[in-house]
Design an enzyme around this catalytic site. Structure first.
Site, PDB file in Angstrom:
ATOM      1  N   GLY A   1       5.089  -1.114   2.730  1.00  0.00           N
ATOM      2  CA  GLY A   1       4.278   0.065   2.480  1.00  0.00           C
ATOM      3  C   GLY A   1       5.076   1.352   2.382  1.00  0.00           C
ATOM      4  O   GLY A   1       6.159   1.483   2.954  1.00  0.00           O
TER       5      GLY A   1
ATOM      6  N   HIS B   1       0.809  -1.219   0.000  1.00  0.00           N
ATOM      7  CA  HIS B   1       0.000   0.000   0.000  1.00  0.00           C
ATOM      8  C   HIS B   1       0.843   1.271   0.000  1.00  0.00           C
ATOM      9  O   HIS B   1       1.915   1.344   0.595  1.00  0.00           O
ATOM     10  CB  HIS B   1      -0.936   0.015   1.213  1.00  0.00           C
ATOM     11  CG  HIS B   1      -0.212  -0.100   2.527  1.00  0.00           C
ATOM     12  ND1 HIS B   1       0.306   0.989   3.195  1.00  0.00           N
ATOM     13  CD2 HIS B   1       0.077  -1.168   3.290  1.00  0.00           C
ATOM     14  CE1 HIS B   1       0.880   0.602   4.324  1.00  0.00           C
ATOM     15  NE2 HIS B   1       0.762  -0.711   4.409  1.00  0.00           N
ATOM     16  N   ASP B   2       0.363   2.263  -0.721  1.00  0.00           N
ATOM     17  CA  ASP B   2       0.925   3.617  -0.736  1.00  0.00           C
ATOM     18  C   ASP B   2       2.315   3.691  -1.338  1.00  0.00           C
ATOM     19  O   ASP B   2       3.031   4.678  -1.133  1.00  0.00           O
ATOM     20  CB  ASP B   2       0.937   4.221   0.674  1.00  0.00           C
ATOM     21  CG  ASP B   2      -0.438   4.216   1.319  1.00  0.00           C
ATOM     22  OD1 ASP B   2      -1.323   4.910   0.792  1.00  0.00           O
ATOM     23  OD2 ASP B   2      -0.630   3.510   2.326  1.00  0.00           O
TER      24      ASP B   2
END
Length: 261
Positions: free
Chosen positions: A141, A123-124
């Protein structure tokens, strides 16, 4: 251009938007709020969850899982997304997750990348263009990866780290700090810098003068024995004559995590 071709066993949500010449393979799931650009091929047994936007001319091979929820305990179902550019090759069992609400909300992938089997983008993350992720390379992440980066097989990048453009991470290296542009990292427990990515720069058309300037910058930071503050001062002087050294210095100055040394 031809309409999208969908295998009879595939499941495509009515809210998905498929461009011209898109091909969807057998037993693949395309979820709501998924947009797939013209000419993209999605192989069999894939899952693509939204909100996800995928550009044109990508090839997603069998069993890839794209746009899944972030693997983050703090995620509470907020609206987050994944954005993938054009002409990426995504091989078998690759996983790319959407962002998180408190991490910017978006995972981004650029253009013309190769993600080989079993690679993972968490994520991200923000991945540039023209990168190669070899088998089982993994981003935690909030990792940022510049253009033309190569991650060799079984590499692991710690969360919030940055990998500068044209860097090369050797097989099995675990990276827990920022890697400046042009630097080559080799396995030694946690990965450690081992010179510049000279072969990669040569293949991309860097001439001898540019490469020599980058080597001098590397030596200032990693070989001279100077403190990082003194090395920065030396880089600032060199940067007057080299845009590549300026990029090297700018990368270091922008860091929040410790520099990998």
């Amino acid at each position: 251009m031809a309409a999208a071709s969908i295998h009879p066993t595939a499941v495509v949500d009515p809210g998905a938007r498929l461009g011209a010449d898109v091909r969807i393979g057998a037993f693949t799931l395309i979820g709501a709020e998924v947009e797939i650009g013209d000419g993209t091929i999605v192989g069999p047994h894939c899952s693509i969850h939204g909100p996800t936007r995928i550009g044109q001319g990508n090839h997603i091979h069998g069993h890839a899982a794209i746009g899944g929820e972030p693997q983050d305990k703090k995620f509470a179902g907020e609206r987050v997304e994944l954005v993938i550019g054009d002409r990426n090759t995504i091989r078998e069992f690759v996983t790319i997750n959407r962002g998180t609400g408190d991490g910017g909300g978006v995972t981004r992938i650029g253009d013309d990348n190769w993600f080989l089997a079993y690679t993972h983008v968490a994520h991200d993350c923000n991945v540039g263009s023209h990168c190669v992720f070899s088998n089982n390379a993994t981003l935690a992440g909030h990792v940022t990866v510049g253009d033309h980066v190569i991650l060799s097989g079984f590499t692991g990048i710690h969360q919030f780290c940055r990998i500068g453009a044209h860097a090369f991470i050797g097989m099995g290296a675990f990276v827990n700090g920022d890697v400046p542009p042009f630097v080559m990292v080799a396995q030694d427990g946690y990965g450690r810098p081992r010179g510049i990515n000279a072969e990669g720069l040569k293949r991309r058309g860097f001439d001898g003068a540019r490469t020599s300037a980058i080597k001098r910058a590397y030596r200032a930071v990693y070989v001279s024995g100077d403190s990082l503050a003194d090395a920065r001062a030396r880089l600032a002087e060199m940067a007057h004559d080299s845009d590549d050294v300026r990029a090297f210095l700018d990368f270091i100055d922008a860091g929040e995590r410790p520099l990998l040394r």
